[in-house]
Motif scaffolding. Structure first.
Motif, PDB file in Angstrom:
ATOM      1  N   LYS A 140     -29.389  -9.219   1.770  1.00 39.79           N
ATOM      2  CA  LYS A 140     -30.691  -9.709   1.992  1.00 39.79           C
ATOM      3  C   LYS A 140     -31.366 -10.026   0.860  1.00 39.79           C
ATOM      4  N   ARG A 141     -30.484 -10.725  -0.144  1.00 43.42           N
ATOM      5  CA  ARG A 141     -30.827 -11.188  -1.380  1.00 43.42           C
ATOM      6  C   ARG A 141     -29.879 -12.129  -2.021  1.00 43.42           C
ATOM      7  N   PRO A 142     -30.324 -13.021  -3.058  1.00 39.77           N
ATOM      8  CA  PRO A 142     -29.420 -14.027  -3.578  1.00 39.77           C
ATOM      9  C   PRO A 142     -28.069 -13.355  -4.184  1.00 39.77           C
ATOM     10  N   VAL A 143     -26.963 -13.684  -4.056  1.00 40.31           N
ATOM     11  CA  VAL A 143     -25.840 -13.358  -4.321  1.00 40.31           C
ATOM     12  C   VAL A 143     -25.033 -14.613  -4.916  1.00 40.31           C
ATOM     13  N   ILE A 144     -23.920 -13.945  -5.892  1.00 38.97           N
ATOM     14  CA  ILE A 144     -22.989 -14.959  -6.427  1.00 38.97           C
ATOM     15  C   ILE A 144     -21.549 -14.054  -6.157  1.00 38.97           C
ATOM     16  N   ILE A 145     -20.745 -14.939  -5.408  1.00 38.43           N
ATOM     17  CA  ILE A 145     -19.401 -14.359  -5.287  1.00 38.43           C
ATOM     18  C   ILE A 145     -18.416 -15.165  -5.895  1.00 38.43           C
ATOM     19  N   PHE A 146     -17.911 -15.046  -7.318  1.00 44.97           N
ATOM     20  CA  PHE A 146     -17.085 -15.632  -7.877  1.00 44.97           C
ATOM     21  C   PHE A 146     -15.699 -15.535  -7.778  1.00 44.97           C
ATOM     22  N   GLN A 147     -14.982 -16.375  -7.048  1.00 41.89           N
ATOM     23  CA  GLN A 147     -13.528 -16.483  -7.247  1.00 41.89           C
ATOM     24  C   GLN A 147     -12.848 -15.222  -6.579  1.00 41.89           C
ATOM     25  N   ASN A 148     -12.237 -14.315  -7.595  1.00 39.17           N
ATOM     26  CA  ASN A 148     -11.600 -13.248  -6.821  1.00 39.17           C
ATOM     27  C   ASN A 148     -12.383 -12.104  -6.401  1.00 39.17           C
ATOM     28  N   GLN A 149     -13.817 -12.244  -6.375  1.00 44.25           N
ATOM     29  CA  GLN A 149     -14.817 -11.461  -5.810  1.00 44.25           C
ATOM     30  C   GLN A 149     -14.580 -11.456  -4.287  1.00 44.25           C
ATOM     31  N   HIS A 150     -14.239 -12.482  -3.719  1.00 44.41           N
ATOM     32  CA  HIS A 150     -14.112 -12.765  -2.213  1.00 44.41           C
ATOM     33  C   HIS A 150     -13.286 -11.697  -1.517  1.00 44.41           C
ATOM     34  N   PHE A 151     -13.434 -11.257  -0.479  1.00 40.91           N
ATOM     35  CA  PHE A 151     -12.509 -10.284   0.112  1.00 40.91           C
ATOM     36  C   PHE A 151     -11.218 -10.822   0.484  1.00 40.91           C
ATOM     37  N   ARG A 152     -11.166 -12.043   1.438  1.00 39.47           N
ATOM     38  CA  ARG A 152      -9.678 -12.549   1.846  1.00 39.47           C
ATOM     39  C   ARG A 152      -9.305 -13.250   0.471  1.00 39.47           C
ATOM     40  N   ALA A 153      -7.979 -13.162   0.512  1.00 36.73           N
ATOM     41  CA  ALA A 153      -7.108 -13.352  -0.708  1.00 36.73           C
ATOM     42  C   ALA A 153      -7.058 -15.147  -0.633  1.00 36.73           C
ATOM     43  N   LYS A 154      -7.268 -15.733   0.634  1.00 34.10           N
ATOM     44  CA  LYS A 154      -7.213 -17.104   0.846  1.00 34.10           C
ATOM     45  C   LYS A 154      -8.546 -17.870   0.087  1.00 34.10           C
ATOM     46  N   ASN A 155      -9.314 -17.118   0.106  1.00 31.77           N
ATOM     47  CA  ASN A 155     -10.585 -17.463  -0.493  1.00 31.77           C
ATOM     48  C   ASN A 155     -10.955 -17.458  -1.835  1.00 31.77           C
ATOM     49  N   ILE A 156     -10.020 -16.859  -2.655  1.00 34.49           N
ATOM     50  CA  ILE A 156     -10.120 -16.428  -4.258  1.00 34.49           C
ATOM     51  C   ILE A 156     -10.460 -17.758  -4.973  1.00 34.49           C
ATOM     52  N   ALA A 157     -10.013 -18.945  -4.590  1.00 32.35           N
ATOM     53  CA  ALA A 157     -10.310 -19.999  -5.618  1.00 32.35           C
ATOM     54  C   ALA A 157     -11.711 -20.505  -5.455  1.00 32.35           C
ATOM     55  N   MET A 158     -12.345 -20.168  -4.586  1.00 43.36           N
ATOM     56  CA  MET A 158     -13.852 -20.593  -4.414  1.00 43.36           C
ATOM     57  C   MET A 158     -14.818 -19.674  -4.808  1.00 43.36           C
ATOM     58  N   SER A 159     -15.782 -20.460  -5.450  1.00 48.83           N
ATOM     59  CA  SER A 159     -17.322 -19.532  -5.765  1.00 48.83           C
ATOM     60  C   SER A 159     -18.112 -20.076  -5.065  1.00 48.83           C
ATOM     61  N   CYS A 160     -19.140 -19.068  -4.449  1.00 47.68           N
ATOM     62  CA  CYS A 160     -20.122 -19.224  -3.566  1.00 47.68           C
ATOM     63  C   CYS A 160     -21.363 -18.698  -4.217  1.00 47.68           C
ATOM     64  N   MET A 161     -22.523 -19.490  -4.220  1.00 48.60           N
ATOM     65  CA  MET A 161     -23.762 -18.789  -4.452  1.00 48.60           C
ATOM     66  C   MET A 161     -24.641 -19.209  -3.343  1.00 48.60           C
ATOM     67  N   GLY A 162     -25.197 -18.102  -2.774  1.00 52.89           N
ATOM     68  CA  GLY A 162     -26.121 -18.085  -1.381  1.00 52.89           C
ATOM     69  C   GLY A 162     -27.339 -17.201  -1.666  1.00 52.89           C
ATOM     70  N   ALA A 163     -28.398 -17.995  -1.261  1.00 54.95           N
ATOM     71  CA  ALA A 163     -29.741 -17.536  -1.323  1.00 54.95           C
ATOM     72  C   ALA A 163     -30.522 -17.534   0.032  1.00 54.95           C
ATOM     73  N   PRO A 164     -30.964 -16.333   0.434  1.00 55.71           N
ATOM     74  CA  PRO A 164     -31.802 -15.939   1.535  1.00 55.71           C
ATOM     75  C   PRO A 164     -32.939 -16.919   1.903  1.00 55.71           C
ATOM     76  N   ILE A 165     -33.164 -17.620   3.251  1.00 54.63           N
ATOM     77  CA  ILE A 165     -34.478 -18.335   3.343  1.00 54.63           C
ATOM     78  C   ILE A 165     -35.312 -17.259   4.410  1.00 54.63           C
ATOM     79  N   HIS A 166     -36.384 -17.222   4.433  1.00 57.13           N
ATOM     80  CA  HIS A 166     -37.229 -16.273   5.216  1.00 57.13           C
ATOM     81  C   HIS A 166     -38.444 -17.111   5.922  1.00 57.13           C
ATOM     82  N   ASP A 167     -38.770 -16.956   7.102  1.00 57.76           N
ATOM     83  CA  ASP A 167     -39.618 -17.703   7.699  1.00 57.76           C
ATOM     84  C   ASP A 167     -41.154 -17.377   7.400  1.00 57.76           C
TER      85      ASP A 167
END
Length: 326
Positions: A140-167
Motif C-alpha cells: 500500500k505504498r510506492p515500490v521499486i522492484i529492480f530486476q532480480n528483486q522480482h520473485f520469479r526468475a523469469k522476471n529478473i530482467a525487468m524493473s517495475c516502478m509502481g504507485a498506488p492510486i486512492h479514490d
C-alpha cells in the motif's frame, strides 16, 4: 528472459532468503518473497505467463472502472510521453492487480507482450509473486522492484516502478506502473522513474477527488505534496463535505465525522474534530427542539432520525425537551 544459469542462481537466492525469517523484518523485498513462497505457495522457478482474463471479463472490468480510466488518461498520456521513449511500458491496473490499460511504443510492444505485461493480465502477488504492481498493492505504498528483486526468475530482467492510486474516500483502487526490460537500466534511473510514477499517481488522485465533489471549493491542507494529496472539499456554507486520504490521516477525519458536516474553521484550527462535531450536533438538536417547542417526536422527524435515537443523542449532550423547548 534471463539466462538459465542466472535463473537457477536467483531461485537459490530466493529460497535461502525465505528460509531465514529474520530477513522479512528488514526488507520489503524479502517480506514479499516470503509471502510469495510460503503464503501463496508460488515457485520462483515456474516460467508460465501471468493469468490473463478473457476479453469479456476484461471488458466488464474496464466498464466498472470507466470513470477511473477517463480521469486517469491525461496523466497516463503525459507519463508515457516521458517514459515511453526510454523503452518503458505504462500500465494502469485495478485493485486486484489486473491490467486495465497499457501504453508502449510500437517497437517495444512485442517484447512486453512476451513478458505478459498486457491488458487483462493479473500481476498481484498471489499470481506472480514480488513485482511492482502486486507488491505495491500488498505494501500500500510506492515500490521499486529492480530486476532480480522480482520473485520469479523469469522476471529478473525487468524493473517495475509502481504507485498506488486512492479514490476520494481514501480507498486503494488502482496501481500506476512503469516497467522497463532494458538491461542497461540503472538503479538510480529507476529511482527517478519511480518518483515520476508516484507524482503521476498523485495527479490522478487529485483529479479523482475533484471530480467526486463537483461544485465544491477545495482547500489544500498541511502535508500536501511529496507525502500525497491533502485536500478538503467545502460547500457554499463552509462545511467540509470531503477529505482526501492524507487529509483524513493528518486531521483525524473519518467517514463518520464527514457525514456530520464539520465546519471548515473547526478542522483547520486543529481542534479535536469529534468535539467540534459534537458541538454542531448539539446545536442542531437544540434548534430542532426549539422549532417544535420541545416535541421530541416531531423534532426527530425533522432531523430524519428515530425517536429512540433522538433521546439517545439528547442524553449524550445533556439536553432535555423542557430546557430546549423553553
Amino acid at each position: 528472459m534471463a539466462p538459465a544459469s542466472m535463473a537457477a542462481s536467483h531461485v537459490d537466492v530466493v529460497a535461502a532468503t525465505v528460509r531465514d525469517s529474520m530477513n522479512a523484518a528488514t526488507s520489503i523485498v524479502a517480506a514479499s518473497w516470503r509471502r510469495s513462497m510460503i503464503y501463496y505457495g508460488l515457485d520462483p522457478a515456474k516460467s508460465s505467463s501471468p493469468v490473463r482474463l478473457e476479453a469479456s471479463a476484461l471488458a466488464i472490468s474496464r466498464e466498472r472502472n470507466g470513470k477511473l480510466l477517463e480521469i486517469a488518461r491525461p496523466s497516463l498520456e503525459r507519463l508515457f510521453h516521458t517514459a515511453g521513449r526510454a523503452g518503458c511500458c505504462v500500465a494502469l491496473t485495478d485493485a486486484d492487480g489486473m491490467v486495465l490499460e497499457t501504453s508502449t511504443t510500437a517497437g517495444d510492444q512485442k517484447a512486453f507482450s512476451e513478458w505478459g505485461l498486457v491488458e487483462g493480465a493479473v500481476w498481484n502477488e498471489a499470481s506472480e509473486g514480488t513485482n511492482g504492481i502486486g507488491t505495491c498493492l500488498a505494501e500500500k505504498r510506492p515500490v521499486i522492484i529492480f530486476q532480480n528483486q522480482h520473485f520469479r526468475a523469469k522476471n529478473i530482467a525487468m524493473s517495475c516502478m509502481g504507485a498506488p492510486i486512492h479514490d476520494a474516500a481514501g480507498e486503494l483502487i488502482a496501481v500506476l506502473d512503469v516497467s522497463n526490460c532494458r538491461n542497461d537500466l540503472t538503479q538510480s534511473f529507476a529511482q527517478v522513474l519511480g518518483a515520476v510514477v508516484t507524482e503521476s499517481a498523485r495527479s490522478v488522485e487529485t483529479d479523482l477527488f475533484r471530480a467526486s465533489h463537483p461544485g465544491a471549493r477545495f482547500i489544500m491542507t498541511e502535508g500536501h505534496g511529496v507525502a500525497g494529496v491533502s485536500l478538503l472539499a467545502v460547500d457554499e456554507d463552509d462545511l467540509v463535505i470531503g477529505a482526501s486520504r492524507l487529509a483524513r490521516r493528518t486531521l483525524g477525519i473519518t467517514t463518520e465525522s464527514l457525514s456530520l458536516l464539520p465546519a471548515l474553521s473547526e478542522v483547520l484550527e486543529g481542534a479535536d474534530i469529534r468535539q467540534g462535531i459534537g458541538r454542531a450536533e448539539k446545536s442542531e438538536i437544540r434548534r430542532a427542539l426549539l422549532r417544535r417547542k420541545g416535541n421530541v417526536t416531531a423534532a426527530a422527524k425533522d432531523l430524519g432520525i428515530s425517536r429512540a435515537t433522538m433521546y439517545r443523542r439528547m442524553n449524550q449532550h445533556g439536553l432535555s425537551a423542557e430546557e430546549a423547548g423553553s
